[in-house]
Structures are given as structure tokens and as C-alpha cells.
Design an enzyme around this catalytic site. Sequence first.
Site, PDB file in Angstrom:
ATOM      1  N   GLY A   1      58.687  24.360 -24.119  1.00  0.00           N
ATOM      2  CA  GLY A   1      59.524  24.474 -25.315  1.00  0.00           C
ATOM      3  C   GLY A   1      60.175  23.176 -25.740  1.00  0.00           C
TER       4      GLY A   1
ATOM      5  N   ARG B   1      62.935  28.910 -19.052  1.00  0.00           N
ATOM      6  CA  ARG B   1      63.990  29.926 -18.864  1.00  0.00           C
ATOM      7  C   ARG B   1      64.600  30.371 -20.185  1.00  0.00           C
TER       8      ARG B   1
ATOM      9  N   LEU C   1      58.051  16.636 -23.480  1.00  0.00           N
ATOM     10  CA  LEU C   1      56.624  16.326 -23.354  1.00  0.00           C
ATOM     11  C   LEU C   1      55.766  17.577 -23.390  1.00  0.00           C
TER      12      LEU C   1
ATOM     13  N   PHE D   1      68.173  15.084 -11.903  1.00  0.00           N
ATOM     14  CA  PHE D   1      69.366  14.357 -12.338  1.00  0.00           C
ATOM     15  C   PHE D   1      69.574  13.204 -11.378  1.00  0.00           C
TER      16      PHE D   1
ATOM     17  N   PRO E   1      53.472   9.937 -15.550  1.00  0.00           N
ATOM     18  CA  PRO E   1      53.992   9.177 -16.697  1.00  0.00           C
ATOM     19  C   PRO E   1      55.083   8.203 -16.267  1.00  0.00           C
TER      20      PRO E   1
ATOM     21  N   TYR F   1      57.031   7.718  -9.217  1.00  0.00           N
ATOM     22  CA  TYR F   1      57.719   7.648  -7.917  1.00  0.00           C
ATOM     23  C   TYR F   1      57.289   8.773  -6.968  1.00  0.00           C
TER      24      TYR F   1
HETATM   25  C1  HXC Z   1      74.929  16.475  -8.621  1.00  0.00           C
HETATM   26  C2  HXC Z   1      74.336  18.517  -9.509  1.00  0.00           C
HETATM   27  C3  HXC Z   1      74.116  17.921 -10.768  1.00  0.00           C
HETATM   28  C4  HXC Z   1      74.356  16.521 -10.895  1.00  0.00           C
HETATM   29  C5  HXC Z   1      73.714  20.032 -10.941  1.00  0.00           C
HETATM   30  N1  HXC Z   1      74.091  19.827  -9.664  1.00  0.00           N
HETATM   31  N2  HXC Z   1      73.726  18.891 -11.633  1.00  0.00           N
HETATM   32  N3  HXC Z   1      74.726  17.813  -8.439  1.00  0.00           N
HETATM   33  N4  HXC Z   1      74.752  15.839  -9.793  1.00  0.00           N
HETATM   34  N5  HXC Z   1      74.176  15.872 -12.058  1.00  0.00           N
HETATM   35  C6  HXC Z   1      74.206  20.823  -8.600  1.00  0.00           C
HETATM   36  C7  HXC Z   1      75.184  21.941  -8.949  1.00  0.00           C
HETATM   37  O1  HXC Z   1      76.526  21.564  -8.666  1.00  0.00           O
HETATM   38  C8  HXC Z   1      74.677  23.037  -8.005  1.00  0.00           C
HETATM   39  O2  HXC Z   1      75.075  22.816  -6.681  1.00  0.00           O
HETATM   40  C9  HXC Z   1      73.169  22.828  -8.016  1.00  0.00           C
HETATM   41  O3  HXC Z   1      72.961  21.478  -8.431  1.00  0.00           O
HETATM   42  C10 HXC Z   1      72.456  23.770  -8.984  1.00  0.00           C
HETATM   43  O4  HXC Z   1      73.033  23.572 -10.269  1.00  0.00           O
HETATM   44  P1  HXC Z   1      72.898  24.664 -11.426  1.00  0.00           P
HETATM   45  O5  HXC Z   1      73.507  24.082 -12.646  1.00  0.00           O
HETATM   46  O6  HXC Z   1      73.399  25.989 -10.927  1.00  0.00           O
HETATM   47  O7  HXC Z   1      71.296  24.792 -11.513  1.00  0.00           O
HETATM   48  P2  HXC Z   1      70.376  25.317 -12.669  1.00  0.00           P
HETATM   49  O8  HXC Z   1      71.146  26.075 -13.699  1.00  0.00           O
HETATM   50  O9  HXC Z   1      69.225  25.973 -12.012  1.00  0.00           O
HETATM   51  O10 HXC Z   1      69.896  23.962 -13.424  1.00  0.00           O
HETATM   52  C11 HXC Z   1      68.966  23.099 -12.831  1.00  0.00           C
HETATM   53  C12 HXC Z   1      69.304  21.629 -13.110  1.00  0.00           C
HETATM   54  C13 HXC Z   1      69.510  21.319 -14.614  1.00  0.00           C
HETATM   55  C14 HXC Z   1      68.154  20.796 -12.498  1.00  0.00           C
HETATM   56  C15 HXC Z   1      70.603  21.274 -12.372  1.00  0.00           C
HETATM   57  O11 HXC Z   1      69.730  19.929 -14.829  1.00  0.00           O
HETATM   58  C16 HXC Z   1      68.328  21.767 -15.441  1.00  0.00           C
HETATM   59  O12 HXC Z   1      68.308  22.912 -15.887  1.00  0.00           O
HETATM   60  N6  HXC Z   1      67.322  20.888 -15.673  1.00  0.00           N
HETATM   61  C17 HXC Z   1      66.103  21.220 -16.424  1.00  0.00           C
HETATM   62  C18 HXC Z   1      65.598  20.109 -17.304  1.00  0.00           C
HETATM   63  C19 HXC Z   1      65.494  18.754 -16.648  1.00  0.00           C
HETATM   64  O13 HXC Z   1      66.082  18.493 -15.590  1.00  0.00           O
HETATM   65  N7  HXC Z   1      64.747  17.871 -17.331  1.00  0.00           N
HETATM   66  C20 HXC Z   1      64.585  16.503 -16.875  1.00  0.00           C
HETATM   67  C21 HXC Z   1      63.238  16.322 -16.266  1.00  0.00           C
HETATM   68  S1  HXC Z   1      62.968  14.643 -16.266  1.00  0.00           S
HETATM   69  P3  HXC Z   1      76.337  23.602  -5.995  1.00  0.00           P
HETATM   70  O14 HXC Z   1      76.331  23.155  -4.587  1.00  0.00           O
HETATM   71  O15 HXC Z   1      77.542  23.181  -6.777  1.00  0.00           O
HETATM   72  O16 HXC Z   1      76.040  25.079  -6.143  1.00  0.00           O
HETATM   73  C22 HXC Z   1      62.044  14.091 -15.034  1.00  0.00           C
HETATM   74  C23 HXC Z   1      61.612  12.659 -15.315  1.00  0.00           C
HETATM   75  C24 HXC Z   1      61.410  11.793 -14.166  1.00  0.00           C
HETATM   76  O17 HXC Z   1      61.771  14.770 -14.097  1.00  0.00           O
HETATM   77  C25 HXC Z   1      61.110  10.319 -14.482  1.00  0.00           C
HETATM   78  C26 HXC Z   1      61.792   9.711 -15.662  1.00  0.00           C
HETATM   79  C27 HXC Z   1      61.400   8.294 -15.962  1.00  0.00           C
HETATM   80  P1  NAP Z   2      62.436  18.317 -20.460  1.00  0.00           P
HETATM   81  O1  NAP Z   2      62.287  18.372 -21.932  1.00  0.00           O
HETATM   82  O2  NAP Z   2      63.782  18.516 -19.864  1.00  0.00           O
HETATM   83  O3  NAP Z   2      61.399  19.335 -19.847  1.00  0.00           O
HETATM   84  C1  NAP Z   2      61.622  20.102 -18.700  1.00  0.00           C
HETATM   85  C2  NAP Z   2      61.299  21.548 -19.023  1.00  0.00           C
HETATM   86  O4  NAP Z   2      61.296  22.309 -17.823  1.00  0.00           O
HETATM   87  C3  NAP Z   2      62.289  22.200 -19.975  1.00  0.00           C
HETATM   88  O5  NAP Z   2      61.578  22.752 -21.059  1.00  0.00           O
HETATM   89  C4  NAP Z   2      62.945  23.302 -19.157  1.00  0.00           C
HETATM   90  O6  NAP Z   2      63.199  24.452 -19.985  1.00  0.00           O
HETATM   91  C5  NAP Z   2      61.854  23.575 -18.123  1.00  0.00           C
HETATM   92  N1  NAP Z   2      62.400  24.143 -16.887  1.00  0.00           N
HETATM   93  C6  NAP Z   2      63.384  23.637 -16.109  1.00  0.00           C
HETATM   94  N2  NAP Z   2      63.630  24.452 -15.082  1.00  0.00           N
HETATM   95  C7  NAP Z   2      62.778  25.499 -15.207  1.00  0.00           C
HETATM   96  C8  NAP Z   2      62.555  26.671 -14.453  1.00  0.00           C
HETATM   97  N3  NAP Z   2      63.274  26.944 -13.348  1.00  0.00           N
HETATM   98  N4  NAP Z   2      61.594  27.550 -14.868  1.00  0.00           N
HETATM   99  C9  NAP Z   2      60.889  27.283 -15.986  1.00  0.00           C
HETATM  100  N5  NAP Z   2      61.046  26.188 -16.749  1.00  0.00           N
HETATM  101  C10 NAP Z   2      61.998  25.305 -16.354  1.00  0.00           C
HETATM  102  O7  NAP Z   2      61.920  16.896 -19.896  1.00  0.00           O
HETATM  103  P2  NAP Z   2      60.563  16.066 -20.135  1.00  0.00           P
HETATM  104  O8  NAP Z   2      60.947  14.651 -20.103  1.00  0.00           O
HETATM  105  O9  NAP Z   2      59.800  16.610 -21.278  1.00  0.00           O
HETATM  106  O10 NAP Z   2      59.769  16.367 -18.779  1.00  0.00           O
HETATM  107  C11 NAP Z   2      58.530  17.037 -18.762  1.00  0.00           C
HETATM  108  C12 NAP Z   2      57.763  16.671 -17.508  1.00  0.00           C
HETATM  109  O11 NAP Z   2      57.447  15.275 -17.537  1.00  0.00           O
HETATM  110  C13 NAP Z   2      58.520  16.894 -16.213  1.00  0.00           C
HETATM  111  O12 NAP Z   2      57.643  17.347 -15.207  1.00  0.00           O
HETATM  112  C14 NAP Z   2      59.026  15.523 -15.863  1.00  0.00           C
HETATM  113  O13 NAP Z   2      59.274  15.364 -14.484  1.00  0.00           O
HETATM  114  C15 NAP Z   2      57.842  14.697 -16.319  1.00  0.00           C
HETATM  115  N6  NAP Z   2      58.138  13.287 -16.531  1.00  0.00           N
HETATM  116  C16 NAP Z   2      58.861  12.910 -17.615  1.00  0.00           C
HETATM  117  C17 NAP Z   2      59.107  11.564 -17.819  1.00  0.00           C
HETATM  118  C18 NAP Z   2      59.855  11.070 -19.016  1.00  0.00           C
HETATM  119  O14 NAP Z   2      60.047   9.860 -19.152  1.00  0.00           O
HETATM  120  N7  NAP Z   2      60.274  11.931 -19.927  1.00  0.00           N
HETATM  121  C19 NAP Z   2      58.629  10.619 -16.909  1.00  0.00           C
HETATM  122  C20 NAP Z   2      57.912  11.052 -15.795  1.00  0.00           C
HETATM  123  C21 NAP Z   2      57.661  12.399 -15.634  1.00  0.00           C
HETATM  124  P3  NAP Z   2      64.385  25.516 -19.712  1.00  0.00           P
HETATM  125  O15 NAP Z   2      65.651  24.745 -19.541  1.00  0.00           O
HETATM  126  O16 NAP Z   2      64.332  26.408 -20.916  1.00  0.00           O
HETATM  127  O17 NAP Z   2      63.993  26.270 -18.470  1.00  0.00           O
END
Ligand code: HXC
Ligand code: NAP
Length: 303
Positions: A35, A58, A38, A116, A207, A166
Amino acid sequence: MQFPDINNPVNSSALSGMLKDDALKGKTIIITGGGTGLGKAMGTYFLKLGANLVITSRKLEVLQKTAGEMETETGGKVLAVACDVRNYEEVEKVLNDAVQMFGRVDVLINNAAGNFISPTERLSANAFSTVIDIVLKGSVNCSLALGKYWISEKIPGNMLNIITTYAFTGSAYVVPSACAKGGVLALTRSLAVEWGRHGIRTNAIAPGPFPTKGAWERLLPGEMAEKFSFKNRVPLKRVGEHQELANLAAFLISDFSAYINGEVITIDGGEWLQGAGQFNGLEMVTDQMWDEIGQSTRAVKGS
Ligand code: HXC
Ligand code: NAP
């Protein structure tokens, strides 16, 4: 021969897509995390190439909004299903809904992720396992559900895992993600071999930086985006365009890549290698300094 302009190096025709219009015609593709970011970019391009699309994550409202936008832009068909990939039963429901709507599923893109930045010692055990569960367990759940289905239905499925660079180098400050993505890399290479005899291909894309809201808000919050410029870490001095990733993904799930299995393709402008070579940091050496260095190193004889 025309060379790209260094200030605007992406040829605009590359950004309008790489493959033939019907390259994915008839294929049904599930994208986790489809949704946003990427996942949304890849899905939009797959639709343009004739695929049927299932997007899951979600947040149902986000998925439904994206599905509407995608259908309007491409004229394709999109099914939006809410699912937390950490829960196997919910993953099975996505598969069942997809089969019910489109008849079969051909491709899985494991793209959903959680991440994060944080010093590792500041993380709670739950914070660490939350990321592992989304990235590694989520990819395992989806791969397992789809693999069982493809093998029992004798479908030559295709799996593409979105990892990171990484996954093979490791990285400080995103240690749960590094551990999990490393696991997905192992999953990729393992299943490529084990399920190859069923005609199932498994590949990955690593990526480098591709700006998305989800990643940038969590990895470069506030002033960090300016202070820690990804652009300057990349030898090509730019970040990636979403269409560039979509082009590569479309190729890897298309029949044009039918003999590629177990491969990880890096698309990062050379970023990870920049940090690897011992002397790669010598960019700041000026021409004049190189002249002096040349004289001084030539003068060293036999010592
Ligand atoms: C430390 C943190 C934190 C933070 C959450 N937590 N954020 N701890 N620093 N910034 C802790 C919370 O306190 C909690 O622990 C536990 O993590 C779970 O948090 P929730 O908020 O309950 O989890 P949830 O609702 O499941 O959300 C998952 C999430 C959130 C990962 C924390 O950020 C999320 O929904 N992310 C989805 C999208 C995303 O992350 N996109 C980026 C992908 S980018 P406690 O102990 O307090 O219970 C990527 C790119 C890589 O991967 C390379 C880039 C170049
Ligand atoms: P993004 O927009 O945050 O995408 C992450 C997606 O994962 C969101 O749509 C989120 O939707 C979904 N998600 C998170 N937790 C989930 C769960 N428990 N169940 C189902 N869906 C879940 O970030 P993005 O940058 O596009 O990342 C996409 C992919 O590229 C990831 O695998 C990331 O590691 C990889 N990547 C990105 C970069 C970059 O520079 N952007 C670099 C290297 C790798 P909901 O919150 O609705 O669940």
C-alpha cells in the site's frame, strides 16, 4: 554516443518502464506492504504490464486508497486485503481471497518490513523481536503458505524478497533489521535450491537508498535527513528512483529472467562497495595532491 547529464542522470525513458506492455499479462502477484512506498511503486508498474495485483498490509484504509489510485492510473484489477504477516492464519486468508478472486497466484513479493534506528542497548526485547517478527517471520509465513500452495497445485511460482545491502554487511543502529534481512537472504538462497525442482524460482533485490516516507521517517528523522545525506554516500551521487527498482523487480518476476534463481541483485548506485574498499575514501584528494603523491611514491625505490 550520448552520455547522461551528471546533474540529471536518469534517462526519462527509463522512468517510463523497461519491459514490453504485456510482460506480466495473466500473472497474479501478491505484494506484502503493497500500500505504500516501494511496494506501491512496484505494484503500479506490474499492473501497467498486465498483471493482476493483491496488496496486503495491516492498514486496510491505506490499502483501499492505494488500490483505488492504482486502478484509476492503470486500468488493472487490485484486491486489497488486510493482513499482519506475523500471523500465519491471516497470510493463508490473503492467499485464499486471492485465489477466489483471480483463480490462482503466481508471484509473491516479500516486501513488508518494520525498522527504526536505535543504539542496540536501548532496545527492549520486544522492540528487537517486533522487527524480527515482521521481517523474518513475516517473510517465512508468506513463503511457506505460497510454497505449499504452489507445490500442491503444481504451479511454477516465483518469489522475490526485498532485502537490503546490510543483509550481507550487517549495520550498526539497525541491528534487528540487519539480523532479520540476513535471515531472509538465507531463506532466499535455501528455497531457490530446495524448491527449484518444483519450478519455483526465489530471488532477492538489495536496494540502496530509495526515499520513501516509511523509511525516511524512521531512519532519518528530523535533522538527520540533512546531516546524514545518503546521496553523498553513493558513488553516483544520487538516491534511487522508484521506477528503477520497479524495472528490476518486474524483470525478475517475468519469464524473461526464467533462468535466474537464488540470485541477489544489488541496486544501490555502488553505495555498499563505497564503504568496503580500504582506499575508497580518497575522494577528497585533489589533482594537485595526486601530482605530489605521484612524485613522492615514484621516488621510493628499493627500500
Ligand atoms: C526503540 C521502539 C521504537 C524506536 C518502537 N519501539 N519504535 N524502540 N526505538 N524508534 C518499540 C516499542 O516501544 C515496543 O517495545 C516495540 O518496539 C513494538 O512497538 P509497537 O509500536 O507496539 O509495534 P508495532 O505497532 O508492531 O509497529 C512496528 C514498528 C513500526 C516496526 C515499531 O515502526 C512500524 O509499524 N513500521 C512499519 C513500516 C516501517 O518500519 N517501514 C520502514 C521500512 S524501511 P516495548 O518494549 O515498549 O513494548 C527499511 C529500509 C532499510 O527497512 C534500509 C534503508 C536505506
Ligand atoms: P514502507 O513504505 O514503510 O513499507 C513497509 C510496508 O510494510 C508498509 O506498507 C507497511 O504497511 C508494511 N508492514 C509493516 N509491518 C507489517 C506487518 N506486520 N504485516 C504486514 N505489512 C506490514 O517502506 P519502504 O521504504 O517502501 O520499504 C519497502 C521494502 O524495501 C522493505 O522491505 C524495506 O526494508 C526495503 N528497503 C527499502 C529501502 C529504502 O531506501 N526505502 C532500502 C532498502 C530496503 P502497514 O503499516 O499498513 O502494515
